[in-house]
Enzyme design. Sequence first.
Site, PDB file in Angstrom:
ATOM      1  N   HIS A 190       0.853  -1.189   0.000  1.00 15.98           N
ATOM      2  CA  HIS A 190       0.000   0.000   0.000  1.00 15.98           C
ATOM      3  C   HIS A 190       0.887   1.237   0.000  1.00 15.98           C
ATOM      4  O   HIS A 190       2.113   1.147   0.072  1.00 15.98           O
ATOM      5  CB  HIS A 190      -0.933  -0.010   1.216  1.00 15.98           C
ATOM      6  CG  HIS A 190      -2.159  -0.846   1.019  1.00 15.98           C
ATOM      7  ND1 HIS A 190      -3.127  -0.535   0.084  1.00 15.98           N
ATOM      8  CD2 HIS A 190      -2.581  -1.993   1.628  1.00 15.98           C
ATOM      9  CE1 HIS A 190      -4.086  -1.437   0.120  1.00 15.98           C
ATOM     10  NE2 HIS A 190      -3.786  -2.337   1.046  1.00 15.98           N
ATOM     11  N   ASP A 232       0.221   6.883  -3.803  1.00 19.52           N
ATOM     12  CA  ASP A 232      -0.936   6.471  -4.603  1.00 19.52           C
ATOM     13  C   ASP A 232      -1.295   7.502  -5.667  1.00 19.52           C
ATOM     14  O   ASP A 232      -1.332   7.202  -6.864  1.00 19.52           O
ATOM     15  CB  ASP A 232      -2.160   6.256  -3.711  1.00 19.52           C
ATOM     16  CG  ASP A 232      -2.144   4.909  -3.011  1.00 19.52           C
ATOM     17  OD1 ASP A 232      -1.245   4.106  -3.306  1.00 19.52           O
ATOM     18  OD2 ASP A 232      -3.014   4.670  -2.169  1.00 19.52           O
TER      19      ASP A 232
END
Length: 300
Positions: free
Chosen positions: A40, A70
């Site tokens: 992540h 991200d």
Amino acid sequence: GVMEKLGLGPEVLLQENPRLIYARLTGFGQTGKYAKSAGHDINYLALSGVLSKLGRKDENPYAPVNLLADFAGGGVMCAMGIVTALYERTKSGKGQIIDASMVKGVAYLSSFIWKSQNLGLWNRPRGENLLDSGAPFYETYKTSDGKYMAVGAIEPQFYEQLIKGLGLDSEKLPSQLSFSDWPKMKEKFASIFAQKTQAEWCSIFDGTDACVTPVLSFDEVASHQHNKQRSSFIKNDQEEISPRPAPLLSRTPAVPSFQRDPFIGEHTEEILLEYGFTKQEITKLYSDKVIECCNPKANL
């Protein structure tokens, strides 16, 4: 490798259409030790080296939500790669494959930190540098009503206006760049900011070049005078607030939608019908759990 298993890998599709631009957005990239590992934002940020620079002195490094790896290192860098490839295609007539790795993307995004280490901006431990909460003039301070002010008075002329607004005399203070005095100056600034409300500090610093602004919550941003004047936020038909698309193009500005966000699967059937699927095929896909449909309107 998911697309390859479906027979839709870039090599196959580029044979069908040599002008195709095929973007592959992943965390760790297409190759390397971690290529097939789960991860992540915080993991990509850690592997890029950037996470080691984020955090206050004597505290653990922290990830700022999931914006950096991200969205910035991943989504924005990938979009920029697509735009670059589109532009290149106007010259070559050929498409290409884009390997957009969040680790590499956020590392490249941090080039400023790498390139400015020898300029005295990042040569001290985490939390002791000019822009990472080390400096008293680049910090947030709590006000008497529990809100915060953001201070970014780096240049000497801006710093002087900050000092003036705080009711201090620069002649009686240490030099702005006296690192050893920074902790003491932060305590002094904090005690002064704690004596007035956020609104009172705004009345003092608004209209100056002290680089002092209120830290606005999501509930406050749309009603702030500057944001209202810029129409920076919009309301949809459900009265939900969100940012207006940016940046603003002069000739072809984005036209925001004022409709609510679609539910997951709301338009699945509509799109499949548009592409030639029959009602029976769609029903089968739905029953096999290949697709998800959601009709917000009851069929009475």
